[in-house]
Design a protein around this motif. Structure first.
Motif, PDB file in Angstrom:
ATOM      1  N   ASP A  50       3.939   1.974   4.421  1.00 10.24           N
ATOM      2  CA  ASP A  50       5.171   1.738   3.685  1.00 10.24           C
ATOM      3  C   ASP A  50       5.740   3.091   3.260  1.00 10.24           C
ATOM      4  OD1 ASP A  50       6.719  -0.438   1.831  1.00 10.24           O
ATOM      5  OD2 ASP A  50       6.466   1.484   0.788  1.00 10.24           O
ATOM      6  N   PRO A  51       7.028   3.340   3.485  1.00 17.37           N
ATOM      7  CA  PRO A  51       7.595   4.658   3.180  1.00 17.37           C
ATOM      8  C   PRO A  51       7.421   5.107   1.731  1.00 17.37           C
ATOM      9  CG  PRO A  51       9.201   3.276   4.316  1.00 17.37           C
ATOM     10  CD  PRO A  51       8.002   2.431   4.049  1.00 17.37           C
ATOM     11  N   ILE A  52       7.308   4.174   0.800  1.00 23.37           N
ATOM     12  CA  ILE A  52       7.190   4.530  -0.618  1.00 23.37           C
ATOM     13  C   ILE A  52       5.755   4.393  -1.120  1.00 23.37           C
ATOM     14  CG2 ILE A  52       7.972   3.949  -2.943  1.00 23.37           C
ATOM     15  CD1 ILE A  52      10.478   4.537  -1.585  1.00 23.37           C
ATOM     16  N   LEU A  53       5.088   3.314  -0.767  1.00 27.04           N
ATOM     17  CA  LEU A  53       3.799   2.977  -1.378  1.00 27.04           C
ATOM     18  C   LEU A  53       2.568   3.425  -0.602  1.00 27.04           C
ATOM     19  CD1 LEU A  53       4.659  -0.661  -2.544  1.00 27.04           C
ATOM     20  CD2 LEU A  53       4.737   1.457  -3.883  1.00 27.04           C
ATOM     21  N   TRP A  54       2.716   4.026   0.590  1.00 23.99           N
ATOM     22  CA  TRP A  54       1.545   4.329   1.410  1.00 23.99           C
ATOM     23  C   TRP A  54       0.539   5.226   0.693  1.00 23.99           C
ATOM     24  CZ3 TRP A  54      -0.417   8.932   2.994  1.00 23.99           C
ATOM     25  CH2 TRP A  54       0.400  10.054   2.861  1.00 23.99           C
ATOM     26  N   LEU A  56      -0.468   5.097  -2.229  1.00 19.68           N
ATOM     27  CA  LEU A  56      -1.268   4.331  -3.186  1.00 19.68           C
ATOM     28  C   LEU A  56      -2.313   3.448  -2.509  1.00 19.68           C
ATOM     29  CD1 LEU A  56       1.614   3.082  -5.532  1.00 19.68           C
ATOM     30  CD2 LEU A  56       0.175   5.110  -5.815  1.00 19.68           C
ATOM     31  N   VAL A  57      -2.273   3.346  -1.182  1.00 18.06           N
ATOM     32  CA  VAL A  57      -3.155   2.438  -0.451  1.00 18.06           C
ATOM     33  C   VAL A  57      -4.568   3.014  -0.363  1.00 18.06           C
ATOM     34  CG1 VAL A  57      -3.585   1.324   1.786  1.00 18.06           C
ATOM     35  CG2 VAL A  57      -1.255   1.477   0.889  1.00 18.06           C
ATOM     36  N   ARG A  58      -5.550   2.160  -0.654  1.00 17.94           N
ATOM     37  CA  ARG A  58      -6.963   2.517  -0.509  1.00 17.94           C
ATOM     38  C   ARG A  58      -7.662   1.397   0.244  1.00 17.94           C
ATOM     39  NH1 ARG A  58      -4.658   6.186  -2.335  1.00 17.94           N
ATOM     40  NH2 ARG A  58      -5.359   7.737  -3.810  1.00 17.94           N
ATOM     41  N   ASP A  59      -8.550   1.765   1.151  1.00 17.37           N
ATOM     42  CA  ASP A  59      -9.358   0.808   1.902  1.00 17.37           C
ATOM     43  C   ASP A  59     -10.813   1.122   1.593  1.00 17.37           C
ATOM     44  OD1 ASP A  59     -10.684  -0.815   3.678  1.00 17.37           O
ATOM     45  OD2 ASP A  59      -9.638  -0.095   5.455  1.00 17.37           O
ATOM     46  N   ARG A 109      -8.519   9.726  -2.004  1.00 15.57           N
ATOM     47  CA  ARG A 109      -7.257  10.269  -1.509  1.00 15.57           C
ATOM     48  C   ARG A 109      -6.655   9.299  -0.501  1.00 15.57           C
ATOM     49  NH1 ARG A 109      -6.848  15.419  -3.162  1.00 15.57           N
ATOM     50  NH2 ARG A 109      -8.730  16.571  -3.606  1.00 15.57           N
ATOM     51  N   PRO A 110      -5.327   9.311  -0.386  1.00 17.87           N
ATOM     52  CA  PRO A 110      -4.713   8.459   0.638  1.00 17.87           C
ATOM     53  C   PRO A 110      -5.087   8.950   2.034  1.00 17.87           C
ATOM     54  CG  PRO A 110      -3.046   9.782  -0.494  1.00 17.87           C
ATOM     55  CD  PRO A 110      -4.359  10.048  -1.168  1.00 17.87           C
ATOM     56  N   ASP A 111      -4.965   8.082   3.020  1.00 19.38           N
ATOM     57  CA  ASP A 111      -5.302   8.383   4.406  1.00 19.38           C
ATOM     58  C   ASP A 111      -4.148   9.143   5.054  1.00 19.38           C
ATOM     59  OD1 ASP A 111      -6.279   8.445   6.982  1.00 19.38           O
ATOM     60  OD2 ASP A 111      -5.901   6.321   7.366  1.00 19.38           O
ATOM     61  N   ARG A 113      -4.101  11.673   7.270  1.00 19.65           N
ATOM     62  CA  ARG A 113      -4.224  11.856   8.724  1.00 19.65           C
ATOM     63  C   ARG A 113      -3.848  10.561   9.457  1.00 19.65           C
ATOM     64  NH1 ARG A 113      -9.751  13.971  10.522  1.00 19.65           N
ATOM     65  NH2 ARG A 113      -8.937  15.777   9.445  1.00 19.65           N
ATOM     66  N   GLY A 114      -4.402   9.439   9.004  1.00 19.04           N
ATOM     67  CA  GLY A 114      -4.085   8.162   9.634  1.00 19.04           C
ATOM     68  C   GLY A 114      -2.612   7.815   9.509  1.00 19.04           C
ATOM     69  N   HIS A 115      -2.048   8.096   8.347  1.00 17.88           N
ATOM     70  CA  HIS A 115      -0.622   7.829   8.130  1.00 17.88           C
ATOM     71  C   HIS A 115       0.227   8.641   9.092  1.00 17.88           C
ATOM     72  CE1 HIS A 115       3.131   7.010   6.050  1.00 17.88           C
ATOM     73  NE2 HIS A 115       3.326   8.311   5.939  1.00 17.88           N
ATOM     74  N   ARG A 116      -0.088   9.913   9.250  1.00 19.75           N
ATOM     75  CA  ARG A 116       0.673  10.771  10.176  1.00 19.75           C
ATOM     76  C   ARG A 116       0.562  10.262  11.608  1.00 19.75           C
ATOM     77  NH1 ARG A 116      -0.990  16.639   7.754  1.00 19.75           N
ATOM     78  NH2 ARG A 116       0.529  16.652   6.064  1.00 19.75           N
ATOM     79  N   GLU A 117      -0.643   9.882  12.023  1.00 19.40           N
ATOM     80  CA  GLU A 117      -0.837   9.380  13.388  1.00 19.40           C
ATOM     81  C   GLU A 117      -0.071   8.078  13.603  1.00 19.40           C
ATOM     82  OE1 GLU A 117      -5.061   9.073  13.889  1.00 19.40           O
ATOM     83  OE2 GLU A 117      -5.333  11.252  13.905  1.00 19.40           O
TER      84      GLU A 117
END
Length: 124
Positions: A50-54, A56-59, A109-111, A113-117
């Motif tokens: 999500d462009p705004i909330l990414w 804040l995402v944790r898995d 920390r947010p992902d 590397r995964g977000h960029r990919e």
């Protein structure tokens, strides 16, 4: 209810469907500031990019059985914890699941590397 942390928490609650919230307290080491987090559990799937909330995402492993792995995490400093919890309890008490203790470093920390990919090649 005043202040930016309360506003952010309530905006996130409005932006995503939430069925439960847990306040997580961090084990504090001598000389460290207390840091807590508000864990927001979704009613449906979370868009990790999500462009705004990414950010804040944790898995991670859920705090309790039956809760999803993927969630939003809002970091709270000690002075903001009380007002944010009060705001949640006064506006959406039905989704309050309580508090939990986690070891120092639980914020993570947010992902990035995964977000960029996953978002490579998307237009902004």
């Amino acid at each position: 209810m005043t202040g930016l942390p309360c506003s952010i928490a309530l905006m996130v609650l409005g932006a995503v469907g939430i069925f439960g919230i847990v306040l997580v307290a961090m084990g504090k080491q001598k000389g460290e500031a207390a840091v807590n987090s508000l864990e927001l559990y979704p009613t449906g799937p979370i868009d990790r990019d999500d462009p705004i909330l990414w950010g804040l995402v944790r898995d991670e492993e859920p705090l309790h059985p039956g809760l999803p792995r993927v969630r939003h995490r809002i970091v709270l400093t000690a002075p903001n914890q009380g007002p944010v919890v009060a705001a949640v309890l006064s506006h959406v008490p039905q989704i309050w699941l309580g508090e939990s203790q986690r070891p120092a470093g639980h914020i993570g920390r947010p992902d990035l590397r995964g977000h960029r990919e996953r978002t490579r090649g998307r237009t902004r």
